[in-house]
Design a protein around this motif. Structure first.
Motif, mmCIF file in Angstrom:
data_model
loop_
_atom_site.group_PDB
_atom_site.id
_atom_site.type_symbol
_atom_site.label_atom_id
_atom_site.label_comp_id
_atom_site.label_asym_id
_atom_site.label_seq_id
_atom_site.Cartn_x
_atom_site.Cartn_y
_atom_site.Cartn_z
ATOM 1 N N LEU A 1 0.609 -1.081 0.013
ATOM 2 C CA LEU A 1 -0.186 -0.138 -0.037
ATOM 3 C C LEU A 1 1.065 1.428 0.164
ATOM 4 C CD1 LEU A 1 -2.332 -1.324 2.479
ATOM 5 C CD2 LEU A 1 -2.793 -1.008 0.354
ATOM 6 N N GLY A 2 1.104 2.003 -1.082
ATOM 7 C CA GLY A 2 1.877 3.126 -1.179
ATOM 8 C C GLY A 2 3.400 2.224 -1.846
ATOM 9 N N THR A 3 3.650 2.550 -2.702
ATOM 10 C CA THR A 3 5.489 1.557 -2.966
ATOM 11 C C THR A 3 6.226 2.598 -2.887
ATOM 12 O OG1 THR A 3 4.378 2.382 -5.382
ATOM 13 C CG2 THR A 3 3.582 0.012 -4.599
ATOM 14 N N HIS B 1 11.826 0.239 -3.475
ATOM 15 C CA HIS B 1 13.060 -0.424 -3.097
ATOM 16 C C HIS B 1 12.939 -1.154 -1.867
ATOM 17 C CE1 HIS B 1 14.972 3.040 -4.507
ATOM 18 N NE2 HIS B 1 15.819 2.360 -5.170
ATOM 19 N N LYS B 2 11.673 -1.146 -1.266
ATOM 20 C CA LYS B 2 11.121 -1.998 0.113
ATOM 21 C C LYS B 2 10.680 -3.160 -0.606
ATOM 22 C CE LYS B 2 11.466 2.083 3.077
ATOM 23 N NZ LYS B 2 10.685 2.976 4.402
ATOM 24 N N ASP B 3 9.505 -2.966 -1.746
ATOM 25 C CA ASP B 3 9.282 -3.753 -2.293
ATOM 26 C C ASP B 3 10.370 -5.272 -2.656
ATOM 27 O OD1 ASP B 3 6.757 -2.990 -0.998
ATOM 28 O OD2 ASP B 3 6.277 -1.896 -3.051
ATOM 29 N N VAL C 1 0.164 -1.124 -5.279
ATOM 30 C CA VAL C 1 -1.869 -0.195 -4.543
ATOM 31 C C VAL C 1 -0.936 1.026 -4.888
ATOM 32 C CG1 VAL C 1 -3.556 0.348 -3.387
ATOM 33 C CG2 VAL C 1 -2.879 -1.994 -3.973
ATOM 34 N N ASP C 2 -1.163 2.141 -5.260
ATOM 35 C CA ASP C 2 -0.296 3.790 -5.330
ATOM 36 C C ASP C 2 -2.171 4.096 -5.546
ATOM 37 O OD1 ASP C 2 2.510 4.753 -3.926
ATOM 38 O OD2 ASP C 2 1.345 6.203 -5.319
ATOM 39 N N VAL C 3 -2.261 5.541 -5.155
ATOM 40 C CA VAL C 3 -2.894 6.762 -5.655
ATOM 41 C C VAL C 3 -1.942 7.285 -7.048
ATOM 42 C CG1 VAL C 3 -1.495 8.893 -4.337
ATOM 43 C CG2 VAL C 3 -4.161 8.689 -4.980
HETATM 44 C C1 LIG Z 1 5.887 8.170 2.158
HETATM 45 S S1 LIG Z 1 5.915 7.326 0.669
HETATM 46 C C2 LIG Z 1 6.202 6.075 1.578
HETATM 47 C C3 LIG Z 1 6.789 4.686 0.093
HETATM 48 C C4 LIG Z 1 7.032 3.439 0.509
HETATM 49 N N1 LIG Z 1 6.361 2.841 0.917
HETATM 50 C C5 LIG Z 1 8.389 3.876 1.174
HETATM 51 O O1 LIG Z 1 8.326 3.364 2.495
HETATM 52 O O2 LIG Z 1 9.722 3.946 1.208
HETATM 53 C C6 LIG Z 1 4.014 6.907 0.156
HETATM 54 C C7 LIG Z 1 3.431 6.633 -0.361
HETATM 55 O O3 LIG Z 1 2.165 6.539 -0.321
HETATM 56 C C8 LIG Z 1 1.286 6.757 -1.697
HETATM 57 N N2 LIG Z 1 0.099 7.201 -1.078
HETATM 58 C C9 LIG Z 1 0.215 8.260 -0.257
HETATM 59 N N3 LIG Z 1 -1.538 8.376 0.454
HETATM 60 C C10 LIG Z 1 -1.547 7.453 -0.964
HETATM 61 C C11 LIG Z 1 -3.511 7.006 -0.512
HETATM 62 N N4 LIG Z 1 -4.589 7.765 -0.058
HETATM 63 N N5 LIG Z 1 -3.595 6.093 -1.508
HETATM 64 C C12 LIG Z 1 -3.024 5.033 -2.227
HETATM 65 N N6 LIG Z 1 -1.518 5.594 -2.427
HETATM 66 C C13 LIG Z 1 -1.502 6.780 -1.716
HETATM 67 C C14 LIG Z 1 2.383 7.798 -2.469
HETATM 68 O O4 LIG Z 1 1.908 7.778 -3.721
HETATM 69 C C15 LIG Z 1 3.781 7.495 -1.774
HETATM 70 O O5 LIG Z 1 4.243 6.578 -3.106
#
Ligand SMILES: C[S@@+](CC[C@H](N)C(=O)[O-])C[C@H]1O[C@@H](n2cnc3c(N)ncnc32)[C@H](O)[C@@H]1O
Length: 386
Positions: free
Chosen positions: A110-112, A116-118, A137-139
Motif C-alpha cells: 500500500l503506497g509503493t 526499493h522496500k518492495d 497499490v498507489d494513488v
Molecule cells: C511516504 S511514501 C512511502 C513509500 C514507500 N512505502 C516507502 O516506504 O519508501 C507514501 C506512498 O504512499 C502513496 N500514497 C499516499 N497516500 C495514498 C493514498 N491515500 N492512497 C494510495 N496511495 C497513497 C504515495 O503516492 C507514496 O508512494
C-alpha cells in the motif's frame, strides 16, 4: 486465426517481450472525482493556522512533478527519515520476516513509493513460491510505474503475476474493492500487506485509517507490516527537533510544495513555507507544514478547473502533516485499530549529543478482535500554528 483466448492472457505475452517496456495498471476509481476533491479542498475558507485550504495526503504524491520530487527527497542527505528508512529497511525486514517463515505469502504493497522496500520484501517472499502475486497499490500512476520497475529489478517474477492498482486506499469503498480483487487473485492463500515509510502519519485520523485497513483487508491468515517514525522524547524540545529535521532538507521543501505548484498558479516562495510541530497528547510529535501568503496583499489562485479563489494575506494552505510516535502512542493506536502485534524491530538513528532519539518501528500485525465502537475517538490534534 480466431482469437479464442481472452485478451488479458495475450497481454502477458506482450508484457514479457524484452523489447516492450510498458506496464499494466488497473484503475480503481474515477479520477475526475479526485480532481473535484482536490479543488474543493483548496476552496476552504481563510485560516491563519493551516486549518482551511489543504492538500490532503494522497494529493501530495499524485502527479508526475510530485513523484519526481519525492524520489529526489528520498535520496537527500538532509532528509534522514526516508533515506535511512530505505537504507536500513532490508536489515530490519530480514529480522522481522522470520515471523513469516513456514508459509507462502502473496504481497500487497500500500503506497509503493520508489519501490526499493518492495524489492527487499519480494526478494524474500518469492523464494520457494513461484506462484507469488505482487499487487502494488498507489494513488499516483507515475509512482506505480517507477516503483514497480525498481521492485522487480533482477527478480524472476513473471509479468502476469504483477497487478498494479491505482487507488486511494483511504476510502472505505476502495478498500472493499481491493479486498475483492485480492481474493479473486489469491483465493484463500495468505497475503502480507504493507504500509511503509511512515505513510500512516500523513493522515489526520491515522487510527481510523489503520482500523479500516486492518478491519477490512486482513483475514486470519494474513499479516500487515507497518512502518512508522518513532520518538523517545515527547516534549517541546523534541517537537522543535522534529520540525527542524524536515525544514533542513531543501529537497523535502521542493516535494512538499510540488502539489501546489502543479495544481495552482501560485508562484512559490520557499520563505513562505513554515514548519511547526507540537506534542500531540501522549502519542506523538505532530509536524505540520503550511504555505502562508506573506506578500502583504491578496493573491488570486487559478485552480485546475480554471476557477479562481482568493488567497488573502496571512491565509494558509496546509501542505502536509506527519508524526513521530511515542512507544505508548503506537501501542494505543494499534490496540484502537484492532491490530495484534506478532513481531517488531526498533531502530534508532544516530542522534547527536543533546538531540532527541528518533527512529523507525517496523511492526508485523495480525487482525485482533474488532475494536469497540468509538474506541479510537480522540480530541482534534493540537495546532503548532494555533
Ligand atoms: C511516504 S511514501 C512511502 C513509500 C514507500 N512505502 C516507502 O516506504 O519508501 C507514501 C506512498 O504512499 C502513496 N500514497 C499516499 N497516500 C495514498 C493514498 N491515500 N492512497 C494510495 N496511495 C497513497 C504515495 O503516492 C507514496 O508512494
Amino acid at each position: 486465426m480466431a482469437l479464442r483466448e481472452p485478451a488479458v492472457q495475450r497481454l502477458e505475452g506482450a508484457l514479457t517481450d524484452p523489447g516492450f517496456s510498458w506496464t499494466l495498471c488497473m484503475v480503481g476509481e474515477d479520477q475526475s472525482q479526485k480532481f473535484s476533491q482536490l479543488t474543493g479542498e483548496l476552496r476552504a475558507p481563510f485560516s491563519r493556522t493551516g486549518d482551511g485550504k489543504r492538500i490532503s495526503s494522497g494529493f501530495s504524491y499524485w502527479g508526475v512533478e510530485s513523484t519526481v520530487a519525492w524520489v529526489h527527497a528520498c535520496s537527500d542527505l538532509f532528509y534522514p527519515v526516508m533515506r535511512e528508512s530505505i537504507e536500513s529497511f532490508t536489515r530490519r525486514w530480514q529480522r522481522i520476516g522470520t515471523a513469516l517463515e513456514g508459509r507462502r505469502y502473496h504481497y500487497v504493497s500500500l503506497g509503493t513509493g520508489t519501490g526499493h522496500k518492495d524489492h527487499a520484501v519480494l526478494e524474500r517472499l518469492r523464494r520457494g513460491h513461484p506462484e507469488l502475486r505482487y499487487i502494488p497499490v498507489d494513488v499516483s500512476p507515475e509512482m506505480l510505474r517507477l516503483g514497480q520497475r525498481e521492485a522487480l529489478r533482477n527478480l524472476d517474477i513473471p509479468a502476469g503475476s504483477v497487478v498494479p492498482v491505482q487507488l486511494d486506499f483511504s476510502s472505505a469503498r476502495n478498500v472493499l474493492g481491493l479486498r475483492r480483487l485480492v481474493e479473486r487473485l489469491v483465493g484463500e492463500e495468505p497475503v502480507v500487506y504493507s504500509l511503509l515509510g511512515n505513510t500512516l502519519a500523513n493522515f489526520e485520523d491515522d487510527t481510523a485509517l489503520l482500523a479500516l485497513l486492518i478491519g477490512q483487508l486482513l483475514r486470519p491468515q494474513d499479516r500487515f507490516m507497518l512502518e512508522v517514525a518513532s520518538t523517545e522524547q515527547l516534549d517541546e524540545a523534541g517537537a522543535r527537533a522534529a520540525a527542524r529535521e524536515y525544514r533542513a532538507s531543501p529537497r523535502f521543501g521542493e516535494f512538499v510544495t510540488s502539489a501546489v505548484m502543479q495544481y495552482t498558479d501560485l508562484r512559490i516562495d520557499m520563505d513562505s513555507v513554515s514548519f511547526g510541530a507540537v506534542v500531540e497528547e501522549d502519542r506523538s510529535l505532530l509536524v505540520k507544514v503550511v504555505y502562508r501568503n506573506r506578500t502583504g496583499g491578496q493573491l488570486r489562485l487559478t485552480l485546475p478547473d480554471r476557477s479562481s479563489i482568493e488567497f488573502p494575506d496571512e491565509d494558509t494552505i496546509r501542505l502536509l502533516i506527519t508524526r513521530k510516535y511515542s512507544p505508548a502512542g503506537l501501542e494505543k493506536m494499534l490496540a484502537d485499530a484492532g491490530a495484534v502485534e506478532v513481531g517488531r524491530t526498533r531502530s534508532g538513528f544516530n542522534a547527536a549529543i543533546g538531540e532527541p532519539g528518533f527512529g523507525m518501528d517496523l511492526v508485523l500485525l495480525q487482525a485482533g478482535p474488532p475494536p469497540a465502537p468509538n474506541g479510537s475517538h480522540r480530541p482534534p490534534a493540537p495546532n503548532p500554528f494555533g
